[in-house]
Design a protein around this motif. Structure first.
Motif, PDB file in Angstrom:
ATOM      1  N   THR A  77       0.825  -1.211   0.000  1.00 59.42           N
ATOM      2  CA  THR A  77       0.000   0.000   0.000  1.00 59.42           C
ATOM      3  C   THR A  77       0.858   1.259   0.000  1.00 59.42           C
ATOM      4  OG1 THR A  77      -0.224  -0.166   2.410  1.00 59.42           O
ATOM      5  CG2 THR A  77      -2.017  -1.055   1.068  1.00 59.42           C
ATOM      6  N   SER A  78       1.983   1.235   0.703  1.00 58.73           N
ATOM      7  CA  SER A  78       2.863   2.413   0.716  1.00 58.73           C
ATOM      8  C   SER A  78       3.441   2.673  -0.669  1.00 58.73           C
ATOM      9  CB  SER A  78       4.002   2.214   1.716  1.00 58.73           C
ATOM     10  OG  SER A  78       3.494   2.102   3.012  1.00 58.73           O
ATOM     11  N   LEU A  79       3.918   1.625  -1.321  1.00 59.26           N
ATOM     12  CA  LEU A  79       4.466   1.789  -2.660  1.00 59.26           C
ATOM     13  C   LEU A  79       3.386   2.243  -3.633  1.00 59.26           C
ATOM     14  CD1 LEU A  79       7.052   1.488  -4.387  1.00 59.26           C
ATOM     15  CD2 LEU A  79       6.159  -0.744  -5.043  1.00 59.26           C
ATOM     16  N   ALA A  80       2.200   1.670  -3.516  1.00 59.64           N
ATOM     17  CA  ALA A  80       1.105   2.074  -4.400  1.00 59.64           C
ATOM     18  C   ALA A  80       0.770   3.541  -4.219  1.00 59.64           C
ATOM     19  CB  ALA A  80      -0.134   1.212  -4.133  1.00 59.64           C
ATOM     20  N   PHE A  81       0.766   4.019  -2.989  1.00 59.88           N
ATOM     21  CA  PHE A  81       0.465   5.431  -2.750  1.00 59.88           C
ATOM     22  C   PHE A  81       1.538   6.338  -3.333  1.00 59.88           C
ATOM     23  CE2 PHE A  81       1.084   9.245  -0.186  1.00 59.88           C
ATOM     24  CZ  PHE A  81      -0.131   9.875  -0.442  1.00 59.88           C
ATOM     25  N   VAL A  82       2.798   6.034  -3.063  1.00 59.78           N
ATOM     26  CA  VAL A  82       3.890   6.892  -3.525  1.00 59.78           C
ATOM     27  C   VAL A  82       3.956   6.920  -5.057  1.00 59.78           C
ATOM     28  CG1 VAL A  82       6.409   7.102  -3.600  1.00 59.78           C
ATOM     29  CG2 VAL A  82       5.251   6.672  -1.437  1.00 59.78           C
ATOM     30  N   ILE A  83       3.891   5.758  -5.694  1.00 60.31           N
ATOM     31  CA  ILE A  83       3.980   5.708  -7.156  1.00 60.31           C
ATOM     32  C   ILE A  83       2.762   6.371  -7.786  1.00 60.31           C
ATOM     33  CG2 ILE A  83       4.044   4.177  -9.156  1.00 60.31           C
ATOM     34  CD1 ILE A  83       6.671   4.257  -7.672  1.00 60.31           C
ATOM     35  N   THR A  84       1.576   6.101  -7.265  1.00 60.41           N
ATOM     36  CA  THR A  84       0.366   6.705  -7.836  1.00 60.41           C
ATOM     37  C   THR A  84       0.397   8.219  -7.695  1.00 60.41           C
ATOM     38  OG1 THR A  84      -0.882   4.726  -7.324  1.00 60.41           O
ATOM     39  CG2 THR A  84      -2.144   6.713  -7.761  1.00 60.41           C
ATOM     40  N   ALA A  85       0.774   8.717  -6.528  1.00 61.83           N
ATOM     41  CA  ALA A  85       0.857  10.165  -6.344  1.00 61.83           C
ATOM     42  C   ALA A  85       1.902  10.768  -7.284  1.00 61.83           C
ATOM     43  CB  ALA A  85       1.195  10.489  -4.891  1.00 61.83           C
ATOM     44  N   SER A  86       3.024  10.103  -7.430  1.00 58.77           N
ATOM     45  CA  SER A  86       4.078  10.598  -8.327  1.00 58.77           C
ATOM     46  C   SER A  86       3.617  10.603  -9.774  1.00 58.77           C
ATOM     47  CB  SER A  86       5.337   9.744  -8.197  1.00 58.77           C
ATOM     48  OG  SER A  86       5.825   9.788  -6.888  1.00 58.77           O
ATOM     49  N   VAL A  87       3.003   9.514 -10.207  1.00 59.40           N
ATOM     50  CA  VAL A  87       2.542   9.424 -11.594  1.00 59.40           C
ATOM     51  C   VAL A  87       1.473  10.473 -11.864  1.00 59.40           C
ATOM     52  CG1 VAL A  87       1.208   7.959 -13.181  1.00 59.40           C
ATOM     53  CG2 VAL A  87       3.173   7.030 -11.993  1.00 59.40           C
ATOM     54  N   MET A  88       0.507  10.599 -10.967  1.00 61.37           N
ATOM     55  CA  MET A  88      -0.567  11.565 -11.182  1.00 61.37           C
ATOM     56  C   MET A  88      -0.061  13.011 -11.116  1.00 61.37           C
ATOM     57  SD  MET A  88      -3.095   9.763 -11.854  1.00 61.37           S
ATOM     58  CE  MET A  88      -3.628   8.096 -11.699  1.00 61.37           C
TER      59      MET A  88
END
Length: 135
Positions: A77-88
């Protein structure tokens, strides 16, 4: 000597592991269908979406089965949050930069599906934590 019956915690861990495998397999099927690499009938696609939803609910319900499962869940979940926020956050900026650099039009060429980004990064983080073995 007979093995003792599994404890409640062992059952929860097993349930979480099976749900993770089912969710990963359904994600692969959904991704292949969305990218049109494989033609998947609508009924099968709908079934995999429902199956994935159920598997994710089971994963969420059993995420604290033991310390290892909780740590793997947190990593995913931490990786998903960081990558998603970065990509968006950075994809539109990079797209605008390259459009300006190459004097391209102002249309948005990159169409991102947030669901694919979130679920893919969750499974990557989850798999990475499982392959590493220790958190």
């Amino acid at each position: 000597m007979a093995n003792p019956p599994p404890t409640k915690r062992q059952k929860q861990v097993r349930t979480h592991n099976v749900a993770t495998l089912i969710a990963l397999l359904t994600f692969i099927v959904i991704t292949l269908g969305a990218t049109e690499i494989v033609a998947i009938p609508i009924a099968i696609n709908a079934l995999t979406v429902v199956l994935m939803f159920v598997a994710i609910v089971v994963m969420f319900a059993s995420r604290n089965a033991d310390e290892y499962t909780a740590a793997v869940w947190r990593t995913g979940t931490s990786l998903a949050f960081v990558i998603t926020a970065s990509v968006m956050l950075f994809t539109p900026v990079l797209e605008g930069f390259f459009d300006g650099l190459f004097r391209a039009g102002r249309e948005h060429d990159l169409k991102l599906d947030g669901f694919i980004v979130v679920v893919a990064t969750f499974f990557l983080g989850n798999a990475w934590a499982r392959l590493r073995g220790t958190i």
